[in-house]
Design an enzyme around this catalytic site. Structure first.
Site, PDB file in Angstrom:
ATOM      1  N   HIS A   1      35.470  30.761  34.060  1.00  0.00           N
ATOM      2  CA  HIS A   1      36.609  31.455  33.459  1.00  0.00           C
ATOM      3  C   HIS A   1      37.725  31.762  34.457  1.00  0.00           C
ATOM      4  O   HIS A   1      38.187  32.900  34.539  1.00  0.00           O
ATOM      5  CB  HIS A   1      36.141  32.776  32.823  1.00  0.00           C
TER       6      HIS A   1
ATOM      7  N   HIS B   1      35.034  35.888  27.206  1.00  0.00           N
ATOM      8  CA  HIS B   1      35.222  34.494  27.580  1.00  0.00           C
ATOM      9  C   HIS B   1      36.669  34.111  27.332  1.00  0.00           C
ATOM     10  O   HIS B   1      37.360  34.735  26.522  1.00  0.00           O
ATOM     11  CB  HIS B   1      34.234  33.627  26.813  1.00  0.00           C
TER      12      HIS B   1
END
Length: 529
Positions: A465, A507
């Protein structure tokens, strides 16, 4: 393909953001759009099979990046997979649709203006979503968007045990995960349609692909941004006849938190000292380019199962048939089937750790197929104090230098240790304890804090990420302004996770899609003006 290589908009990168931009901007038939993707088309069978996503790692569908040696992680170079195909990382991720916490976006509002704060930004999630589950009184999802979002179709029975353990340990049952405050536990909503992956390319790009005003170039790597003074005029790319595409309105970089700052730096937009060291002349001095790199670091708490009840060996002929015929069975698993967002200190107002439950021993990014049955609780550092940077190497055709500088902040390791302790409490709960025996992978079992810290340094990995390297803001040090325009230039914008001022507690696919939905509005407004 049109022989005319002049467009209103040239978009670089067909990932989560680029697909949104191409699909939405080409809705206007008077606008000509080019989407340039260096990877191949998304025709690989494993892209469609949710549980098969690790088989895409280190293939032509993956950029296969590596970090510099990380001093706080035993001097290891960490593998960073990133999507290299239509859909970008949404074509090889774990399909988890996690918006984050409202405080994340309120922090964006403080950095870039109130229009980025949660109450105004949440509608862009709903614009993207097409929820396939039951609707409840607390339901937060949109139902008319292009991205299918659904509950897991055939979750593992062990996932129910994880949720029971969370409940027994006093965590809040969220029902639906993406509440404004997502402190608590829930099944993971996934980007799937009838049990198969549903990427940003599936939702936004494929319905638009036949439009005569949209050209999609694959296998075309952008090597240079063209400028007329400081105005972006187009791009030069390998794999395109004649090599160049012209943009009469804007060039939009959607190449991700690694690719977008690297293209800016290669064009001479960045810190003059950094550029000079790489042999690059400065076009626009912008010291923030490549800085503020943040990522979620994760440590896997993996234990053996005494019975054959995990996803190990799930690709049997019977399960393959279940998947192909009905979109059911363990091959529909996204691996991270449930999550819990927790606070490791009582004074915190929002979670600082995520626990991701996987009904399989997920070791080494899943690159080594498991031979034993097991389960994993991934412990994820949600709000790192550490920041790294992307810098150019100066070598023609080479990738940038990626240094996330993991665990540079002391509190980061402390939070991960505390998160592992919470995972161990869940594993010890009567709901889960019958399902596991001894530790496996790099997890040492229940040990003292010092030994656990050593294990984390030896085994922590990215959760994929990266954000922040073209940070937006109202301050002059930000790379992009609140309308995502690159400061010091004209007709150049960045729309991807690199513009996020702070990493979210969740996320990054969902916020990237929502951010791109908002960017479409900004681009259209600026065109009208």
């Amino acid at each position: 393909m049109s022989k005319d290589r002049t467009y209103d908009y040239v978009i670089v990168g067909a990932g989560s953001a680029g697909c949104v931009l191409a699909g939405r901007l080409s809705e206007d038939p008077s606008v000509r759009v080019a989407l340039v993707e260096s990877g191949p088309r998304d025709r690989k069978t494993e892209i469609r099979i949710p549980a098969a996503f690790p088989k895409l790692f280190k293939t032509p569908y993956d950029w296969d990046f590596a970090t510099t040696k990380q001093p706080a992680l035993d001097n290891r170079e960490l593998y960073w997979p990133r999507g290299h195909t239509l859909g970008g990382s949404s074509s090889l991720n774990a399909m988890m649709w996690v918006r984050g916490h409202r405080d994340d976006y309120d922090a964006w509002g403080e950095a870039a203006g109130e229009e980025w704060a949660y109450d105004q930004f949440v509608r862009y999630f709903q614009r993207a979503e097409r929820w396939q589950g039951e609707r409840t009184a607390r339901s937060v999802y949109g139902t008319l968007g292009p991205l299918h979002i659904s509950p897991p179709r055939s979750p593992s029975p062990t996932t129910s045990a994880f949720l029971d353990a969370c409940r027994a340990q006093g965590l809040s049952d969220l029902g639906e995960l993406n509440q404004p405050d997502h402190s608590g536990f829930a099944m993971t909503p996934v980007n799937q349609y009838r049990g198969r992956r549903w990427s940003a390319a599936d939702g936004y790009l494929k319905p638009a692909a036949r439009r005569p005003n949209l050209d999609i170039y694959t296998g075309a790597r952008v090597t240079r941004l063209d400028f007329d003074g400081t105005r972006a005029a187009g791009v030069v790319a390998e794999g395109i006849p004649a090599g160049a595409l012209r943009a009469t309105r804007e060039v939009v970089l959607s190449a991700g938190a690694i690719g977008s700052p690297h293209l800016l730096q290669q064009a001479g937009i960045g810190d003059p000292d950094t550029l000079g060291a790489a042999g690059i002349d400065t076009l626009v001095a912008s010291p923030g380019v490549g800085r503020h790199l943040q990522d979620h670091l994760s440590y896997a708490v993996t234990v053996r199962c005494p019975r054959p009840i995990s996803l190990t060996g799930a690709d049997t002929p019977a399960n393959i048939a279940r998947f192909l015929l009905g979109g059911r069975g363990p091959l529909t698993s996204n691996v991270g089937e449930a999550v819990a967002f927790i606070k490791t200190r009582p004074e915190l107002v929002a979670p600082d750790v995520e626990l991701v439950y996987a009904p399989v021993p997920f070791v080494n990014h899943g690159l080594t197929p498991p031979t034993e049955h097991g389960i994993t609780i991934g412990v994820v550092l949600l709000q790192p104090g550490s920041e790294g940077r992307i810098t150019p190497t100066g070598t023609a055709g080479s990738g940038p230098r990626i240094d996330p500088d993991y665990l540079a902040a002391d509190e980061d390791l402390r939070a991960l240790v505390a998160g592992v302790r919470r995972a161990e409490e869940l594993l010890a709960d009567p709901a889960l304890s019958p399902l596991h025996t001894s530790p496996m992978g790099g997890y040492p079992g229940v040990v003292d804090d010092e030994e656990l810290a050593r294990a984390i340094r030896a085994g922590a990995e990215t959760l994929y990420h990266p954000v922040g390297t073209c940070r937006m803001g109202t301050d002059p040090e930000s790379v992009t302004d609140p309308r995502l325009r690159v400061r010091g230039t004209e007709a150049l914008r960045v729309v991807d996770a690199s513009v996020m001022p702070h990493i979210t507690r969740g996320h990054t696919h969902a916020p990237t899609v929502a951010l791109a939905e908002k960017a479409v509005e900004l681009i259209r407004e600026d065109a009208r003006a």
